[in-house]
Scaffold this active site. Structure first.
Site, PDB file in Angstrom:
ATOM      1  N   HIS A   1     -33.049  38.246  -7.707  1.00  0.00           N
ATOM      2  CA  HIS A   1     -33.789  38.642  -6.495  1.00  0.00           C
ATOM      3  C   HIS A   1     -35.236  38.919  -6.853  1.00  0.00           C
ATOM      4  O   HIS A   1     -35.607  38.923  -8.027  1.00  0.00           O
ATOM      5  CB  HIS A   1     -33.117  39.833  -5.796  1.00  0.00           C
ATOM      6  CG  HIS A   1     -33.160  41.133  -6.545  1.00  0.00           C
ATOM      7  ND1 HIS A   1     -32.480  41.335  -7.722  1.00  0.00           N
ATOM      8  CD2 HIS A   1     -33.792  42.311  -6.272  1.00  0.00           C
ATOM      9  CE1 HIS A   1     -32.687  42.571  -8.138  1.00  0.00           C
ATOM     10  NE2 HIS A   1     -33.486  43.197  -7.289  1.00  0.00           N
TER      11      HIS A   1
ATOM     12  N   HIS B   1     -37.460  41.412  -6.768  1.00  0.00           N
ATOM     13  CA  HIS B   1     -38.131  42.654  -7.181  1.00  0.00           C
ATOM     14  C   HIS B   1     -38.837  42.499  -8.534  1.00  0.00           C
ATOM     15  O   HIS B   1     -38.338  41.813  -9.425  1.00  0.00           O
ATOM     16  CB  HIS B   1     -37.129  43.810  -7.226  1.00  0.00           C
ATOM     17  CG  HIS B   1     -36.733  44.279  -5.857  1.00  0.00           C
ATOM     18  ND1 HIS B   1     -35.563  44.953  -5.609  1.00  0.00           N
ATOM     19  CD2 HIS B   1     -37.371  44.158  -4.654  1.00  0.00           C
ATOM     20  CE1 HIS B   1     -35.496  45.232  -4.310  1.00  0.00           C
ATOM     21  NE2 HIS B   1     -36.568  44.761  -3.712  1.00  0.00           N
TER      22      HIS B   1
ATOM     23  N   ASP C   1     -39.238  44.318 -11.120  1.00  0.00           N
ATOM     24  CA  ASP C   1     -38.569  44.654 -12.381  1.00  0.00           C
ATOM     25  C   ASP C   1     -37.550  43.591 -12.787  1.00  0.00           C
ATOM     26  O   ASP C   1     -36.900  43.710 -13.835  1.00  0.00           O
ATOM     27  CB  ASP C   1     -37.923  46.046 -12.311  1.00  0.00           C
ATOM     28  CG  ASP C   1     -36.820  46.160 -11.279  1.00  0.00           C
ATOM     29  OD1 ASP C   1     -37.043  45.758 -10.113  1.00  0.00           O
ATOM     30  OD2 ASP C   1     -35.731  46.645 -11.628  1.00  0.00           O
TER      31      ASP C   1
ATOM     32  N   ASP D   1     -29.003  43.766  -8.874  1.00  0.00           N
ATOM     33  CA  ASP D   1     -28.950  45.124  -8.317  1.00  0.00           C
ATOM     34  C   ASP D   1     -27.968  45.228  -7.153  1.00  0.00           C
ATOM     35  O   ASP D   1     -28.151  46.039  -6.246  1.00  0.00           O
ATOM     36  CB  ASP D   1     -30.337  45.549  -7.815  1.00  0.00           C
ATOM     37  CG  ASP D   1     -31.314  45.832  -8.949  1.00  0.00           C
ATOM     38  OD1 ASP D   1     -30.900  45.839 -10.120  1.00  0.00           O
ATOM     39  OD2 ASP D   1     -32.503  46.042  -8.644  1.00  0.00           O
TER      40      ASP D   1
ATOM     41  N   HIS E   1     -29.267  47.626 -14.416  1.00  0.00           N
ATOM     42  CA  HIS E   1     -29.739  48.994 -14.678  1.00  0.00           C
ATOM     43  C   HIS E   1     -28.643  49.857 -15.293  1.00  0.00           C
ATOM     44  O   HIS E   1     -27.461  49.685 -14.990  1.00  0.00           O
ATOM     45  CB  HIS E   1     -30.199  49.677 -13.381  1.00  0.00           C
ATOM     46  CG  HIS E   1     -31.430  49.070 -12.784  1.00  0.00           C
ATOM     47  ND1 HIS E   1     -32.702  49.474 -13.116  1.00  0.00           N
ATOM     48  CD2 HIS E   1     -31.582  48.079 -11.863  1.00  0.00           C
ATOM     49  CE1 HIS E   1     -33.588  48.771 -12.424  1.00  0.00           C
ATOM     50  NE2 HIS E   1     -32.936  47.912 -11.666  1.00  0.00           N
TER      51      HIS E   1
HETATM   52 FE    FE Z   1     -33.895  46.499 -10.258  1.00  0.00          FE
HETATM   53 ZN    ZN Z   2     -33.907  45.369  -7.072  1.00  0.00          ZN
END
Ligand code: FE
Ligand code: ZN
Length: 259
Positions: free
Chosen positions: A58, A60, A62, A133, A171
């Site tokens: 995705h 984002h 990070d 995520d 994460h």
């Molecule tokens: Fe993330």
């Molecule tokens: Zn994310």
């Protein structure tokens, strides 16, 4: 191929709590969601590996921030969802598309899992899942661009994978997720045991990821929206009994945002 994956999967830590996953076989490597290039390049150089492809879940920062820098050294294919915010993607993929990575003898099927973002995808092959995520160990991602029925449906797709599927999320949120899960399901014995074993790993700075789908079915409240204790927790948040599992999911997800 029916045998299990024969490439290695290595976490490259980045930022505060991200894992950038490197898949490697012989001198070849593939990286999933490289939010930062520096730690990936350091790892590739140290291990004398050549990058062959980049997989993105995705948009984002990070998860994609390191792509331009990696492409300067390694002009490789970049697989990603149909999301114009990921400018670097050269191979747009969607539900049921296959991603063939011959350099590491891997093949993945794309699973669309919207909710955290509207175009989030996951990669599944040979009981290995990269889910960005969307699903976390004992938790799930925030719903930034989706609603509860959509995110719940996405998680149900992942819950339906073989129970011994190992999943690699992006994460290390596990201990905080377990603290919340225990508030939702104080009577879940498997969760008590998981709290102890995962805390022991973190005390030694060992990743709690990967986890397995089976372990989440036993302990992750977002996979357990049909369990009486989870439904009761949702009802007390809502002030009325939830109409269905998606509403239960939404109430628990909302609670987690402020936990
Ligand atoms: Fe993330
Ligand atoms: Zn994310």
């Amino acid at each position: 191929m029916t045998h299990s994956a024969d490439y290695q999967i290595v976490p490259v830590p980045a930022f505060k709590d991200n894992y950038l996953w490197v898949l490697r076989k012989d001198a070849a490597a593939v990286v999933v969601d490289p939010g930062d290039a520096a730690p990936v390049l350091a790892y590739l150089d140290r291990e004398k590996l050549l990058l062959k492809a980049i997989l993105l879940t995705h948009h984002h920062a990070d998860h994609i921030g390191g792509v331009p820098e990696l492409l300067k050294r390694f002009p490789v294919p970049v697989f990603g969802p149909n999301d114009e915010r990921i400018e670097a993607a050269t191979r747009r993929v969607a539900q049921e598309d296959r991603v063939e990575l011959p350099d590491i003898s891997a093949s993945f099927r794309v699973i669309e899992v919207p909710g955290h973002t509207r175009a989030h995808i996951a990669y599944y092959g040979e009981k290995v899942l990269f889910c960005g995520d969307t699903l976390f160990a004992c938790g799930c991602g925030r719903m930034f661009e989706g609603d509860a029925p959509q995110m719940h449906a996405s998680l149900q797709k992942l819950a339906a994978l073989p129970v011994d599927t190992r999943f690699y999320c992006a994460h290390e949120y596990t201990l905080a997720n377990i603290a919340f899960a225990r508030a939702v399901e104080p009577g879940n014995r498997a969760l008590q045991e998981r709290a102890q074993s995962e805390a022991a790993l973190r005390a030694q700075d060992i990743p709690t990821v990967p986890s397995t789908i089976g372990r989440e079915l036993a302990t992750n409240p977002f996979f357990r929206c049909s369990e009486p204790e989870v439904i009761a927790a949702a009802a007390s948040r809502l002030g009325h009994p939830p109409a269905n599992a998606a509403e239960t999911f939404g109430a628990i997800r909302e609670w987690k945002n402020s936990f």
